[in-house]
Write a protein that holds these residues in place. Sequence first.
Motif, PDB file in Angstrom:
ATOM      1  N   GLY A 129      20.472 -25.126  25.864  1.00 11.47           N
ATOM      2  CA  GLY A 129      19.401 -24.602  26.699  1.00 11.47           C
ATOM      3  C   GLY A 129      19.080 -25.575  27.811  1.00 11.47           C
ATOM      4  O   GLY A 129      19.086 -26.795  27.612  1.00 11.47           O
ATOM      5  N   ILE A 130      18.821 -25.009  28.972  1.00  9.04           N
ATOM      6  CA  ILE A 130      18.469 -25.877  30.091  1.00  9.04           C
ATOM      7  C   ILE A 130      17.420 -25.168  30.945  1.00  9.04           C
ATOM      8  O   ILE A 130      17.532 -23.978  31.231  1.00  9.04           O
ATOM      9  CB  ILE A 130      19.727 -26.257  30.922  1.00  9.04           C
ATOM     10  CG1 ILE A 130      19.360 -27.243  32.033  1.00  9.04           C
ATOM     11  CG2 ILE A 130      20.414 -25.040  31.499  1.00  9.04           C
ATOM     12  CD1 ILE A 130      20.562 -27.889  32.673  1.00  9.04           C
ATOM     13  N   ASN A 131      16.384 -25.913  31.278  1.00  2.44           N
ATOM     14  CA  ASN A 131      15.312 -25.398  32.124  1.00  2.44           C
ATOM     15  C   ASN A 131      15.203 -26.266  33.369  1.00  2.44           C
ATOM     16  O   ASN A 131      15.113 -27.494  33.262  1.00  2.44           O
ATOM     17  CB  ASN A 131      13.976 -25.418  31.376  1.00  2.44           C
ATOM     18  CG  ASN A 131      13.988 -24.522  30.153  1.00  2.44           C
ATOM     19  OD1 ASN A 131      14.374 -23.361  30.227  1.00  2.44           O
ATOM     20  ND2 ASN A 131      13.584 -25.068  29.015  1.00  2.44           N
ATOM     21  N   ASN A 144       5.497 -25.328  31.976  1.00  5.30           N
ATOM     22  CA  ASN A 144       5.846 -25.550  30.570  1.00  5.30           C
ATOM     23  C   ASN A 144       7.325 -25.262  30.384  1.00  5.30           C
ATOM     24  O   ASN A 144       7.787 -24.166  30.672  1.00  5.30           O
ATOM     25  CB  ASN A 144       5.039 -24.624  29.657  1.00  5.30           C
ATOM     26  CG  ASN A 144       3.545 -24.819  29.811  1.00  5.30           C
ATOM     27  OD1 ASN A 144       3.076 -25.953  29.812  1.00  5.30           O
ATOM     28  ND2 ASN A 144       2.805 -23.730  29.963  1.00  5.30           N
ATOM     29  N   GLN A 145       8.052 -26.224  29.868  1.00  7.45           N
ATOM     30  CA  GLN A 145       9.479 -26.043  29.613  1.00  7.45           C
ATOM     31  C   GLN A 145       9.758 -26.391  28.156  1.00  7.45           C
ATOM     32  O   GLN A 145       9.308 -27.429  27.676  1.00  7.45           O
ATOM     33  CB  GLN A 145      10.317 -26.951  30.524  1.00  7.45           C
ATOM     34  CG  GLN A 145      10.186 -26.633  32.004  1.00  7.45           C
ATOM     35  CD  GLN A 145      11.005 -27.560  32.870  1.00  7.45           C
ATOM     36  OE1 GLN A 145      10.972 -28.769  32.691  1.00  7.45           O
ATOM     37  NE2 GLN A 145      11.742 -26.998  33.804  1.00  7.45           N
ATOM     38  N   SER A 146      10.487 -25.553  27.471  1.00 11.11           N
ATOM     39  CA  SER A 146      10.791 -25.868  26.074  1.00 11.11           C
ATOM     40  C   SER A 146      12.155 -25.328  25.680  1.00 11.11           C
ATOM     41  O   SER A 146      12.574 -24.269  26.136  1.00 11.11           O
ATOM     42  CB  SER A 146       9.713 -25.292  25.146  1.00 11.11           C
ATOM     43  OG  SER A 146       9.799 -23.889  25.086  1.00 11.11           O
ATOM     44  N   ASN A 147      12.828 -26.089  24.852  1.00 14.58           N
ATOM     45  CA  ASN A 147      14.087 -25.664  24.238  1.00 14.58           C
ATOM     46  C   ASN A 147      13.963 -25.839  22.729  1.00 14.58           C
ATOM     47  O   ASN A 147      13.622 -26.930  22.264  1.00 14.58           O
ATOM     48  CB  ASN A 147      15.268 -26.511  24.745  1.00 14.58           C
ATOM     49  CG  ASN A 147      15.591 -26.247  26.195  1.00 14.58           C
ATOM     50  OD1 ASN A 147      15.834 -25.104  26.580  1.00 14.58           O
ATOM     51  ND2 ASN A 147      15.572 -27.283  27.017  1.00 14.58           N
ATOM     52  N   THR A 148      14.223 -24.801  21.998  1.00 20.38           N
ATOM     53  CA  THR A 148      14.214 -24.876  20.534  1.00 20.38           C
ATOM     54  C   THR A 148      15.590 -24.432  20.051  1.00 20.38           C
ATOM     55  O   THR A 148      15.987 -23.288  20.268  1.00 20.38           O
ATOM     56  CB  THR A 148      13.129 -23.966  19.941  1.00 20.38           C
ATOM     57  OG1 THR A 148      11.870 -24.315  20.510  1.00 20.38           O
ATOM     58  CG2 THR A 148      13.081 -24.108  18.425  1.00 20.38           C
ATOM     59  N   SER A 149      16.316 -25.334  19.434  1.00 17.18           N
ATOM     60  CA  SER A 149      17.709 -25.050  19.095  1.00 17.18           C
ATOM     61  C   SER A 149      17.992 -25.311  17.627  1.00 17.18           C
ATOM     62  O   SER A 149      17.468 -26.252  17.034  1.00 17.18           O
ATOM     63  CB  SER A 149      18.646 -25.916  19.945  1.00 17.18           C
ATOM     64  OG  SER A 149      18.452 -25.648  21.317  1.00 17.18           O
TER      65      SER A 149
END
Lengths: 163, 606
Positions: A129-131, A144-149
């Motif tokens: 994931g990339i924001n 707000n940026q978030s990656n949940t993997s």
Amino acid sequence: MEGAYGPLHLTKGGEMKRVAISFWALLALWLMAPQTSDAEIHRLSDEYLDSVHAQGLVVYLDYNIFVPNIDGTIDLNQVLSGAILPGATQTLGDGANGIQNGVQLNGNAQSNLNSLVNLNAANSAIPFGINITVINGDNTGTVNQSNTSTAILNSLLVWGGTL
Amino acid sequence: MTLRKALALAIGITITGTGAAFAGSTPLSDIELDRVSAQGIQTIRNESLNPVNDQNNNLDSVQLNDFAQESSTVEGLVNSAVSAVNASANLLYGDETTSSAVTQENTNTAENHVNDAFAVDNDAYAQNINKQTQAVTNSQGSSIDDQENNNNSVQLNDDAQRFSEGVSLINSAFSAVNFGLNVYSSDSESITGGSVTQTNTQNAFNMNNTADGFEDAYAQNFEQSIFTQQISNAQSSIVTYQDNNNNSVQVNDQAQQNAVVDSLVNTAKSAVNIGANLATVGDVTGTDIYQTNTAVAENHVNDAFASDGNAYAENLNKQTQHVFNGTSPDTVAASIEDQENNNNSVQLNDYAQQNASAVLVENSAGSAVNAGLNVLNAGDITNSQNTISQTNDQTAENYNNYADGGTDAHARNWETATFPGQFISNDLAVIGDQDNNNNSVQLNDYAQQNVTADKVVNSANSAVNVGQNLLNWDTTGGDITNSVVHQENTQTAKNHYNDAFAFDGEATAKNKFKQTQIVNNFFTTDLSQGTQDNNMNSVQLNDNAQQYASAVVLINSAGSAVNAGLNVIRVGSIGTSCITQTNTNTAVNFSNRANGGTFAYAINRN
């Protein structure tokens, strides 16, 4: 489907029982694991210990051994025979070159490549994931940026036993 | 004679060995007709000593040769063999709008060989049996100059589809495919109030089975012949050039070179969804914009429930390829100059797809793939207080089994052949060049060189999701003031995942002999004349493949579960606004879960 497990397998027993089962789990793993440098005993983490059930246990391994219930009825022959690390088989005759579970780039492959995301995946589990937010001026707002993997590869979860 | 009647007659001959069965006056019932399968088995034997110059053996495959579809200009072009394909597009070009509601929606479900069985008080059977078996024998002394054997495969040769132009170019073999496109443009004029809603809702199901039985339940894909493709080149046979593709995509020569399309998709034995929402507007004032792709791709997913018996959710013998070159102790060697053996693989050779230009270039074999794209190019965004929302919600499941049994439960992918997976026997043979690809991606020569695309995906035996939300990708963008912007990718990719629950008996969740490649080069074989590449669950790029390629997302995936989520915003200033970018990804590969009443087995065995 994943929620199909009925109440029969809900966790029972107290902390002592959990500790006892964990002991048997570790002992069983140690007994069954191939005694080579490639095969290490996997220490059960708190996360896995939390999912230990009274009638069996949960095992997380990256090779082909399973651990059923510890009640004296273990039959491992079916699984252990032919189990080969790390989980795939490639047999080559003389004069052949091969790769398995690998990425091989030869010559000028992908040279001068221009990409933001470049994934070459072989026998892998990849959550990527990339924001990106590019603000050229002022910012008085909220970003707000978030990656949940979650990546699960070659994992075996086993519950077994008779109530 | 109708096709249905013809198929029924063919079955009658097969069963009885004579024509007597269909000479009677009793018509076949609908139930019997539903069981008819004419495309299931192909057997080729070349026993003549006379040369075979050029032979193409295609079973449930797409093959384009020579100048086929070269320089085509199309809106949508689909070549489909035993596939379910939906392709739809909504295009709206306007100018300045006020308080308008623009809605564009594609809702597509493609189901290919999907079975659903329910039995109240007995066994339930949902099965695909013997649908995909090809056997080719070149007997002793045969002489083959050029032979191409495609089983559930896509093969493009020569100048096929070269210089093609269009929106979508889809070549599909034994697959379920959805293509949805929404385009809205205000011609850079401003929009005020109202809303813009672009939605793609897609379900692609390929060879899924669901069985719900009171007693035993069987949800299965099953080849009784234990292989899907077998090629035999006997002793003293002479083969100059031979391609053997099983559940594979192979693009050769100049095929698809210089193609300029929105989506360039080649898919074999796969479930594929392609969704794109594209909007270009000027300033946005008080307008809510929603771009959503919701996609579920399921390939070979079985679900069995037995309340009081055994549950079987299985894929058996679906991915085994046998190739025999020569047989000792015969005395005269087989001669093979150039042979390419692809099993559940993607192989691009020569100049294939070189200089191709597309939003999406996708080659998928034995995979579940979702590609979702949301693009919004806008000027200033002001007072869009509800939301500017871009969302991809994607689930890709490939070769997954779910079994829930009252007694035993079996959820498994299993190749039962003595030599499972890919077995290549070079026994008393002279071999020139030989490529053996099993569950692999191999690009050779100048394949995909200089390709220009937003996404390039080459996928073999994998579950892949690609989600992109792009706000002002092509422009620098204006200011965002007093607005809410939301970008989200939620992705689940599961490949070869088995889940078994047995209430009262044994639970077995396993992948057995799914990752096996055996290449036997016997001492009687001469390999000194050329190159042999053996790839299993691998990505191999040779020579100048993908050189100078340009892409936002480029994925080569073999035997994997891959999610790629990308959120990008380019703006001037942000004032009193909330920007949220979220990726939630789950990738599960070759994992099993077993919960048994007595014993439980979760196994990856090779």
